[in-house]
Write an enzyme that holds these catalytic residues in place. Structure first.
Site, PDB file in Angstrom:
ATOM      1  N   LYS A 287       0.876  -1.349   0.134  1.00 50.51           N
ATOM      2  CA  LYS A 287       0.014   0.018   0.061  1.00 50.51           C
ATOM      3  C   LYS A 287       0.839   1.356   0.112  1.00 50.51           C
ATOM      4  O   LYS A 287       0.371   2.208  -0.729  1.00 50.51           O
ATOM      5  CB  LYS A 287      -0.936  -0.090   1.250  1.00 50.51           C
TER       6      LYS A 287
ATOM      7  N   ARG B 224      -9.854   1.710   9.993  1.00 47.09           N
ATOM      8  CA  ARG B 224      -9.543   0.060  10.226  1.00 47.09           C
ATOM      9  C   ARG B 224     -10.446  -0.736  10.805  1.00 47.09           C
ATOM     10  O   ARG B 224     -10.258  -1.822  10.794  1.00 47.09           O
ATOM     11  CB  ARG B 224      -8.348  -0.009  11.249  1.00 47.09           C
TER      12      ARG B 224
ATOM     13  N   ARG C 273      12.592  -8.795   2.785  1.00 55.01           N
ATOM     14  CA  ARG C 273      12.609  -7.126   2.566  1.00 55.01           C
ATOM     15  C   ARG C 273      13.467  -6.658   3.319  1.00 55.01           C
ATOM     16  O   ARG C 273      13.820  -6.911   4.408  1.00 55.01           O
ATOM     17  CB  ARG C 273      11.157  -6.705   2.814  1.00 55.01           C
TER      18      ARG C 273
ATOM     19  N   ARG D  10      13.343  -4.206   9.269  1.00 51.87           N
ATOM     20  CA  ARG D  10      12.448  -4.132  10.431  1.00 51.87           C
ATOM     21  C   ARG D  10      12.382  -5.322  11.254  1.00 51.87           C
ATOM     22  O   ARG D  10      12.457  -6.401  10.854  1.00 51.87           O
ATOM     23  CB  ARG D  10      10.901  -3.681   9.663  1.00 51.87           C
TER      24      ARG D  10
ATOM     25  N   ARG E 279       0.538 -10.094  12.979  1.00 50.48           N
ATOM     26  CA  ARG E 279      -0.010  -8.800  12.256  1.00 50.48           C
ATOM     27  C   ARG E 279      -0.976  -9.147  11.137  1.00 50.48           C
ATOM     28  O   ARG E 279      -2.042  -8.544  10.982  1.00 50.48           O
ATOM     29  CB  ARG E 279       1.170  -7.961  11.402  1.00 50.48           C
TER      30      ARG E 279
END
Length: 215
Positions: free
Chosen positions: A13, A87, A126, A160, A171
């Site tokens: 996104k 959300r 990533r 991350r 998540r």
């Protein structure tokens, strides 16, 4: 034009929002960015945000809607991309009411649909440049020279801490529990379009462009 990008963590996104900002002059409304900006702004709303965050509390929907209202009443540019909001169904209703009160509307809701297993593989490989924000991947998009950013030449490449399989699945579960009901909500309202979030970045961008061109 006002749009929402829906999809689980890692669906891309943020990447697609940045392309829309660059190509269409849209404004990305990231909840996290708005809260950080408000906290340091010195405004009454900013003071409320700082008070809540300093005591470790959760910022209420009322405050977030208030921040969005300030943005919508300001610069319009090419429209707004809602990133990280809504959300929940309650937030979606609040956003619809706010847009109606401002004589604005939601032009499109785009779900970036992904396969969970493929998403886990994408995210765990990533890493990003800490200097310019360029995104890389161990298998599909490594840097041309190991340890050096292709774009700016920085060696500050990082991952991350929560980009691991266990954290990502946690998540994802949180997303499906709280946010996925929005897919049915916007489908019922006739606002929802679906694109393949795991396609090549440029292919996803073309799919989103096709949706927006019809809106």
């Amino acid at each position: 034009m006002n749009i929402i990008l829906l999809g689980p963590p890692g669906a891309g996104k943020g990447t697609q929002a940045r392309k829309l900002v660059d190509e269409r002059g849209m404004i990305q409304l990231s909840t996290g960015d708005m809260l950080r900006d408000a906290r340091s702004s010195g405004t009454e709303m900013g003071k409320r945000v700082a008070e809540v965050m300093d005591r470790g509390g959760l910022v209420t929907d009322e405050i977030v809607i208030g921040l969005i209202k300030e943005k919508l009443e300001g610069e319009q540019a090419g429209g707004f991309i809602f990133d990280g909001f809504p959300r929940t169904l309650a937030q979606a209703d609040a956003l619809a009411e706010l847009l109606g009160n401002l004589d604005q509307k939601l032009d499109a809701v785009i779900e970036m649909r992904v396969d969970d297993a493929a998403l886990v593989a994408r995210i765990t490989g990533r890493y990003t440049c800490g200097n310019c924000g360029e995104v890389y991947h161990d298998e599909t998009r490594p840097t041309k020279v190991e340890g050096i950013c292709d774009v700016c030449g920085s060696t500050n490449l990082k991952r991350r801490a929560d980009d691991n399989e266990e954290s990502l699945r946690t998540r994802l579960m949180e997303y499906y529990k709280k946010t996925s009901p929005l897919i049915g909500y916007f489908y019922a309202k006739g606002d929802l379009s679906v694109v393949d979030g795991l396609a090549d970045i440029d292919v996803v961008a073309k799919s989103i462009k096709a949706v927006l061109d019809k809106a």
